[in-house]
Design an enzyme around this catalytic site. Sequence first.
Site, mmCIF file in Angstrom:
data_model
loop_
_atom_site.group_PDB
_atom_site.id
_atom_site.type_symbol
_atom_site.label_atom_id
_atom_site.label_comp_id
_atom_site.label_asym_id
_atom_site.label_seq_id
_atom_site.Cartn_x
_atom_site.Cartn_y
_atom_site.Cartn_z
ATOM 1 N N THR B 96 0.864 -1.190 0.000
ATOM 2 C CA THR B 96 0.000 0.000 0.000
ATOM 3 C C THR B 96 0.904 1.246 0.000
ATOM 4 O OG1 THR B 96 -0.124 0.049 2.420
ATOM 5 C CG2 THR B 96 -1.855 -1.176 1.274
ATOM 6 N N GLU B 149 13.446 -6.648 1.696
ATOM 7 C CA GLU B 149 14.542 -6.255 0.799
ATOM 8 C C GLU B 149 14.134 -5.100 -0.120
ATOM 9 O OE1 GLU B 149 17.884 -7.729 0.385
ATOM 10 O OE2 GLU B 149 17.936 -5.779 -0.601
ATOM 11 N N LYS B 225 15.478 4.942 4.466
ATOM 12 C CA LYS B 225 16.318 3.784 4.143
ATOM 13 C C LYS B 225 17.517 3.696 5.083
ATOM 14 C CE LYS B 225 14.582 3.997 -0.515
ATOM 15 N NZ LYS B 225 14.723 4.657 -1.803
#
Lengths: 162, 336
Positions: B96, B149, B225
Site C-alpha cells: 500500500t 529487501e 532507508k
Amino acid sequence: MRLNLVLELLDIPGQLMDVLGPVGKLGANIVTVIHQRDVKTERGTVPVQITIEGDEETLGKVINTLEAQKIQIMEIDGVLRKETITTILIGDIVDKDVKNVLKNFHEVEGVKVADFNLKMSDHPEKSASKFIIEAEYGKRRKIMKKIKEIGTSYGFLVINEV
Amino acid sequence: MKVCILGFGAVGKGVVKVFSLKKEELKERYGMDLKISAVTDTSGAAICDEGLDSDLLLEVKEETGKVSNYPDYGISGISNLEVLDKADYDCLVEATPTDIEDGEPAKTHILKAFSDGKDVVTSNKGPLALSFKELASSARDNSVKFKFEASVGGAMPVINFAHETLSGCDIDSILGILNGTTNYILSRMAKEGSSYEQILKESQELGIAETNPEQDVEGLDAACKVVILANSLMDMDVSLKDVEITGISKITPESISLAKKEGYLIKLIGEVSSDALEVAPRLVKEGSPFAVEGTLNVATLKTDLAEDVTVVGKGAGSIETASAILSDIISIYKQI
C-alpha cells in the site's frame, strides 16, 4: 641510520607480519616494535610504532614498499604526515565575511587551509566556495565534523567528502 | 504457496507481472506453486482461494482501474483488514502507499498478518522507518518470517546480501546513494551545468520525479532507508527523527562546477555509522564506486573481515522492486 615510523594497521591477525616480513626481506634491521592493540585510532585501526635501521637506500625502499602495499604511514621520525580534505560551501560567503570563515577554519587544531576558490553566482546566496584543507593524518573525520559545524553556523550548506 | 497482495499500484502490479512471468520457472526450479489468493486496491478486492489469474488481474486493473471489477471474485468496498480475515493465504505482500507520518495503514496490516501467523514481505518504508523494533519483535513472537529487501534500493540487493552472503562479518558502517530521483537530478546537473529547478522540472515531465518531489529531494526517502539499514543490519534502535537530513534543493551549478575542477561529484549520500546517522550532499571522487549515474543506487558496506563491499542496482521501478519482493517470497518458501 635509524628511522622511527608510526604505521596504521587493521586490527586483524597477520597484519603485523605483513609489514615486518617485507621490512626484513629488504635488509633493514628491525630495532623495536611497539604494538598496543588496545590503543585505537578513530577509524578503529591500531597504530604501531616501529624503529628500523639500515642505509638510506634500504630505508627508502622500505617506505616505498609499505606505501605500495597500501599500509598507511602516519608519522616518519616524529613528523606527522598530512592529508587533504576538500569541502564546498554554498551560500553568500562574501556577505558573511570570507576572512572570518577562514580564520575559524584555521583555529581548528591540526588544520591549514591550503587553497580557496570562489565561484560567484548572479544570485549571491547561490555562490559556492571550495576549501582545500591540509590536516594531520588520522583526524579526518573529526576535522570534517568541525568544518561542518563552523560552516553551518554561518548558514552555509556544507558539502563534505565521503 | 498462497499470497495476498495489499495495494495494486506500481509495486503491486509489478509483483503480479513477475508472478505471471516466472510462474512456470518457479515450479520447475523450486517446485513452488505460487498462487495469488487476494489483491486489493482502494475500490475493494478480488479474492479466490484457488488462485486469481495474473493476466486477468492486470487486464481488469488496466481497463477499469478497479480490481473489484474482477469477474465473479471481485468484491467492491471491502477493507484491507476484512480481506486479511476472509482470504486464505500464507504470505502477505504489503504494497500500500508509503506513509512516513505514522506508517499506517501498512503497520496495522503487517501486525495483523503476524498475529494471524502469516509471513510478510513488504516494500513499504513507512512502518519500517518508524516502528522497526515493534514489527521485528512481533514477527519473532509469532514465529513468522518478515522480509523487506524491496524497501531499500529497489532491485539493489543489500539487506539479504548482508544477512546471508556477509553473515560472518560485522558491518561497521554503510554509505550509499539510496534515492534514484536525486541521483538522476544531480547526475544531469553535473553533465549539463543546468540549474536544479530546471532539471527537477524536466524530471517531473519524464515521470522520474513526482509531482510533489519533497520526500525525494529533501532527503526524507533516503533517510527512511538509512533507518531501515541501521536497524536491520547494524542492530541499532533508531527512528526517522534520529537522522540528520539535508536535501539537494540548495545545490547550485556553481558548486558542482567547483567540485568537478577538483575531480569530485556531488551526490546525496546516506551514512550509517557509529558517529553519524545522516543524509547529506557529499563530495565523491569521480571514478569511485559512488560515481554512478542516472537513477542507480549504490551502497558500500564496511565490514571487519571483508573490508569494503559495494553493491549497485536499479533503485526504483515497478518490475525491479517486484524482483526483490519475489526473491523474499522464494527465500521464505525455501525455509518452510
